[in-house]
Design an enzyme around this catalytic site. Structure first.
Site, PDB file in Angstrom:
ATOM      1  N   CYS A   1      -5.684  -4.503  -1.999  1.00 26.96           N
ATOM      2  CA  CYS A   1      -5.066  -4.914  -0.738  1.00 26.96           C
ATOM      3  C   CYS A   1      -4.721  -3.701   0.109  1.00 26.96           C
ATOM      4  O   CYS A   1      -4.985  -3.663   1.306  1.00 26.96           O
ATOM      5  CB  CYS A   1      -3.765  -5.677  -1.007  1.00 26.96           C
ATOM      6  SG  CYS A   1      -4.015  -7.415  -1.352  1.00 26.96           S
TER       7      CYS A   1
ATOM      8  N   CYS B   1      -8.785  -9.204  -1.413  1.00 25.12           N
ATOM      9  CA  CYS B   1      -8.167  -9.250  -2.730  1.00 25.12           C
ATOM     10  C   CYS B   1      -8.362 -10.606  -3.396  1.00 25.12           C
ATOM     11  O   CYS B   1      -8.354 -11.628  -2.730  1.00 25.12           O
ATOM     12  CB  CYS B   1      -6.672  -8.978  -2.605  1.00 25.12           C
ATOM     13  SG  CYS B   1      -5.838  -8.902  -4.183  1.00 25.12           S
TER      14      CYS B   1
ATOM     15  N   GLU C   1      -3.709  -4.229  -9.845  1.00 21.33           N
ATOM     16  CA  GLU C   1      -4.959  -4.509  -9.162  1.00 21.33           C
ATOM     17  C   GLU C   1      -5.346  -3.239  -8.409  1.00 21.33           C
ATOM     18  O   GLU C   1      -4.530  -2.645  -7.734  1.00 21.33           O
ATOM     19  CB  GLU C   1      -4.744  -5.663  -8.175  1.00 21.33           C
ATOM     20  CG  GLU C   1      -5.969  -6.498  -7.896  1.00 21.33           C
ATOM     21  CD  GLU C   1      -7.164  -5.677  -7.482  1.00 21.33           C
ATOM     22  OE1 GLU C   1      -7.350  -5.449  -6.310  1.00 21.33           O
ATOM     23  OE2 GLU C   1      -7.923  -5.259  -8.341  1.00 21.33           O
TER      24      GLU C   1
ATOM     25  N   CYS D   1      -3.849 -11.695  -4.768  1.00 26.88           N
ATOM     26  CA  CYS D   1      -3.151 -12.536  -3.782  1.00 26.88           C
ATOM     27  C   CYS D   1      -4.278 -13.308  -3.106  1.00 26.88           C
ATOM     28  O   CYS D   1      -4.840 -12.907  -2.104  1.00 26.88           O
ATOM     29  CB  CYS D   1      -2.334 -11.710  -2.811  1.00 26.88           C
ATOM     30  SG  CYS D   1      -3.188 -10.399  -1.961  1.00 26.88           S
TER      31      CYS D   1
ATOM     32  N   CYS E   1      -0.942  -3.570  -5.692  1.00 27.55           N
ATOM     33  CA  CYS E   1      -2.301  -4.050  -5.496  1.00 27.55           C
ATOM     34  C   CYS E   1      -2.993  -3.081  -4.552  1.00 27.55           C
ATOM     35  O   CYS E   1      -2.777  -3.118  -3.341  1.00 27.55           O
ATOM     36  CB  CYS E   1      -2.341  -5.446  -4.913  1.00 27.55           C
ATOM     37  SG  CYS E   1      -4.058  -5.910  -4.642  1.00 27.55           S
TER      38      CYS E   1
ATOM     39  N   ARG F   1       3.603  -9.562  -2.790  1.00 25.38           N
ATOM     40  CA  ARG F   1       4.032  -8.165  -2.854  1.00 25.38           C
ATOM     41  C   ARG F   1       4.811  -7.721  -1.624  1.00 25.38           C
ATOM     42  O   ARG F   1       5.260  -6.596  -1.557  1.00 25.38           O
ATOM     43  CB  ARG F   1       2.827  -7.255  -3.104  1.00 25.38           C
ATOM     44  CG  ARG F   1       2.368  -7.382  -4.539  1.00 25.38           C
ATOM     45  CD  ARG F   1       0.909  -7.049  -4.775  1.00 25.38           C
ATOM     46  NE  ARG F   1       0.526  -7.599  -6.067  1.00 25.38           N
ATOM     47  CZ  ARG F   1       0.241  -8.897  -6.268  1.00 25.38           C
ATOM     48  NH1 ARG F   1       0.247  -9.753  -5.272  1.00 25.38           N
ATOM     49  NH2 ARG F   1      -0.048  -9.332  -7.472  1.00 25.38           N
TER      50      ARG F   1
ATOM     51  N   SER G   1       1.271  -3.543  -0.212  1.00 24.56           N
ATOM     52  CA  SER G   1       1.157  -2.378  -1.099  1.00 24.56           C
ATOM     53  C   SER G   1       0.917  -1.093  -0.314  1.00 24.56           C
ATOM     54  O   SER G   1       1.141  -0.009  -0.835  1.00 24.56           O
ATOM     55  CB  SER G   1       0.079  -2.587  -2.162  1.00 24.56           C
ATOM     56  OG  SER G   1       0.513  -3.562  -3.094  1.00 24.56           O
TER      57      SER G   1
ATOM     58  N   HIS H   1      -4.407 -13.247   2.720  1.00 21.16           N
ATOM     59  CA  HIS H   1      -5.142 -12.637   3.836  1.00 21.16           C
ATOM     60  C   HIS H   1      -5.838 -13.712   4.675  1.00 21.16           C
ATOM     61  O   HIS H   1      -6.072 -13.514   5.872  1.00 21.16           O
ATOM     62  CB  HIS H   1      -6.135 -11.596   3.329  1.00 21.16           C
ATOM     63  CG  HIS H   1      -5.442 -10.430   2.699  1.00 21.16           C
ATOM     64  ND1 HIS H   1      -4.756  -9.495   3.428  1.00 21.16           N
ATOM     65  CD2 HIS H   1      -5.278 -10.083   1.391  1.00 21.16           C
ATOM     66  CE1 HIS H   1      -4.212  -8.609   2.606  1.00 21.16           C
ATOM     67  NE2 HIS H   1      -4.507  -8.943   1.360  1.00 21.16           N
TER      68      HIS H   1
HETATM   69 NI1  NFE Z   1      -4.033  -7.800  -3.603  1.00 21.37          NI
HETATM   70 FE1  NFE Z   1      -1.592  -8.422  -1.710  1.00 21.37          FE
HETATM   71  C1  NFE Z   1      -0.093  -9.311  -2.121  1.00 21.37           C
HETATM   72  C2  NFE Z   1      -1.413  -8.552   0.043  1.00 21.37           C
HETATM   73  S1  NFE Z   1      -0.911  -6.433  -1.524  1.00 21.37           S
HETATM   74  S2  NFE Z   1      -2.159  -8.481  -3.835  1.00 21.37           S
HETATM   75  O1  NFE Z   1       0.789  -9.884  -2.514  1.00 21.37           O
HETATM   76  O2  NFE Z   1      -1.383  -8.605   1.132  1.00 21.37           O
HETATM   77  O3  NFE Z   1       0.318  -5.684  -1.649  1.00 21.37           O
END
Ligand code: NFE
Ligand code: MG
Length: 580
Positions: free
Chosen positions: A562, A62, A14, A65, A559, A492, A515, A69
């Site tokens: 993110c 994102c 991503e 995931c 990702c 992640r 990430s 968030h």
């Molecule tokens: Ni966009 Fe996310 C996850 C977050 S990033 S995927 O899992 O927070 O590393």
């Protein structure tokens, strides 16, 4: 002679990630740089907004995931305003987070990572009958394993290839000698790739049942927005609230999730890993691991009740778990020495997220460009550090933490895996270990879902249908200044949002995401981030087909959306793939 190999964009992730790898005369990577090449700045968008709305904006960081968030955001506001969440809401959140893990990890394994190990074209040479025999040995309880089934999959694949339209399979380093699976194993994996696509569509519905939709289900500060009805199924009395019929659907989805994990994902991981044991010695990273913890049995304020414990492991030492304090200003800091940001305190200093700044300052070359100056700023990602040290977050960190703390099921799963592969514990610190850890934690979380579901049903049967605490809903009841941190374990890795609320509005908001921990650039002291450290030492068989880089980078499941909290505002591809 040294050369620089550029992979940009890294695909099957991503977001927009660029890797520049400097290699020696033997094509061995001596220095790698990880660069995020896009930015928007959700944190800037959040300033001045109602904190009760923040989750809906933050969630748009994102779509992979899909909910983490949102969870981190409502928890940040609840922490700031000292709002308790009712037990049913906590159970529903646990179920939703775990469903995200199971969905996301299976998708990552089959649709993003598998093709680093599975040669799709080789599957054309497989004998369907032999594939059926293999499948019945590897996954004896999975029903889709007849010779006819595999012949059908092979025919579908043949049609793609003969039509010259490999579609989703168009870009792979097919035929590369690094692919080690026999044709039958390749065909079995391709079949499961397609099965997983159909499966994920069904199981994603769990989020829609509790949160109205997927991706980006709805959340609510103080609980969850789904009311529960105790009216009998079909009585028409429940309105839009969740009734027993809806809950039965959840039970069925949990069953489907566990079946696929047990019958397909775990056995495939073990079977494929057996052909790639060399990768248990490559791709470790920084050797430090961090978790924030999640899945509380008794609420976020009681860390001892978390299924995933929080802590830091330094230099692989599993005997000492260091405590993590997300409020302590000397523990978690973000650095921008090699990032396209400025800090008011200067680029060399770190800032705790409560004081975090998002001041964009692009100083890189004008695209299209050949190389970044990796001695200067080279990424839109910041470099987060715990007590000045780079940390790997994610499945491997969690499995190590559970293992170190003696979590029984994790110990059994890890020991079973190592025994089956005939590998030592040190094999975990690798590309293969990271990928196996993702599979094993999926089983732990999928199994745990049943317990949370049973508890939710027991509460409802006992007459407790409360899913929201509205005591502090009105802004007039808040102090003029409050700050809080909300954290979760995202697929992640460790994720947290820090929010400062002033006069009922968001004054500062900072997200430090998994990430970013893993993919961030070097810091002011020159210490590499985990991706960079993990790539060092890889020998490339053919620098024009750097599959080795993909294997290790994909093992982290990047990702970048993110990591830089982005989507590109104009939809413009800034840079083209360039391998030179
Ligand atoms: Ni966009 Fe996310 C996850 C977050 S990033 S995927 O899992 O927070 O590393
Ligand atoms: Mg951030």
């Amino acid at each position: 002679m040294t050369q620089t190999i550029v992979v940009d964009p890294i695909t099957r992730i991503e977001g927009h990630l660029r890797i520049e790898a400097e290699t020696d005369a033997d094509n061995r990577i001596i220095r790698a740089s990880s660069a995020g090449t896009m930015v928007r700045g959700i944190e800037i968008i959040l300033r001045g907004r109602d904190p009760r709305d923040a989750w809906a904006f933050a969630q748009r960081i994102c779509g992979v995931c899909t909910l983490v968030h949102g969870i981190a955001s409502v928890r940040a506001v609840e922490d700031a305003l000292k709002i308790d969440v009712p037990p049913n809401a906590q159970l529903i959140r646990n179920l939703m987070i775990a469903a995200q893990f199971v969905h996301d990890h299976v998708m990552h394994f089959y649709h993003l990572h598998a093709l680093d190990w599975v040669d799709v074209i080789s599957a054309l040479k497989a004998n369907p009958k032999a594939t059926s025999e293999l499948a019945q040995t590897v996954s004896p309880s999975y029903p889709k394993s007849s010779p006819g089934y595999f012949a059908d999959v092979q025919n579908r694949l043949k049609t793609f290839v003969e039509g010259g339209q490999l579609g989703i399979f168009a870009n792979g380093y097919w035929g590369h000698p690094a692919y080690k699976l026999p044709p039958e194993a390749n065909l079995m994996a391709v079949a499961h790739y397609l099965d997983a696509l159909a499966w994920q569509r069904d199981v994603a519905k769990l989020h829609a049942i509790f949160g109205g939709k997927n991706p980006h289900p709805n959340f609510l500060v103080g609980g969850v927005p789904c009311a529960i009805s105790v009216h009998p199924q079909g009585s028409g009395e429940a309105g839009t609230s969740l009734d027993m019929g809806g809950l039965e659907k959840v039970q069925n989805i949990i069953r489907q999730m566990r079946d696929f994990v047990d019958q397909v994902y775990v056995p495939d991981t073990l079977a494929i890993a057996g052909f790639y044991k060399d990768w248990s010695k490559l791709g470790e990273g920084v050797g430090n691991f961090m978790t924030y913890g999640d899945f509380p049995a008794k609420g976020m304020s009681d860390p001892s009740s978390y299924l995933i414990p929080s802590g830091v492991i330094l230099n692989r030492d599993l005997t000492t778990i260091h405590p993590v304090d997300l409020d302590a200003e000397n523990q978690i800091q973000e650095f921008v020495a090699h990032s396209w940001y400025d800090y008011s305190v200067g680029k060399e200093k770190g800032l705790h997220p409560y004081q975090g700044e998002t001041e964009l300052n692009y100083t890189g070359p004008k695209p299209p460009y050949a190389n970044l100056d990796t001695n200067a700023s080279y990424s839109w990602l910041k470099s987060p550090r715990w007590q000045g040290k780079a940390m790997e977050v994610g499945p491997l960190a969690r499995v190590l933490m559970l293992y170190a703390k003696g979590h029984e099921q994790t110990r059994e799963l890890v020991d079973m895996t190592l025994k089956k592969l005939d590998l030592p514990v040190a094999a975990l610190y690798s590309t293969l270990g990271r990928t196996a850890a993702r599979t094993l934690e999926t089983k732990v979380f999928a199994d745990s879902m049943q317990g949370w579901y049973d508890q939710l049903i027991a509460n409802i049967k006992a007459g407790d249908v409360k899913t929201h605490n509205d005591k502090l809903w009105e802004p007039a009841s808040w102090p003029s200044l409050a700050k809080g941190v909300g954290f979760t374990e995202a697929p992640r890795g460790a994720l947290a949002h820090w929010a400062v609320i002033k006069d009922q509005k968001i004054d500062n908001y900072q997200a430090v995401v998994p990430s970013t921990w893993n993919a961030g650039p070097r810091d002011a002291a020159g210490q590499e981030g985990p991706y960079e450290a993990a790539l060092r030492g890889h020998q490339l068989y053919d620098p024009k087909q750097p599959i080795e880089i993909l294997r290790t980078i994909h093992s982290f499941d990047p990702c970048i959306a993110c990591a830089v909290h982005v989507t590109d505002p104009n939809g413009v591809e800034l840079i083209k793939v360039k391998i030179k």
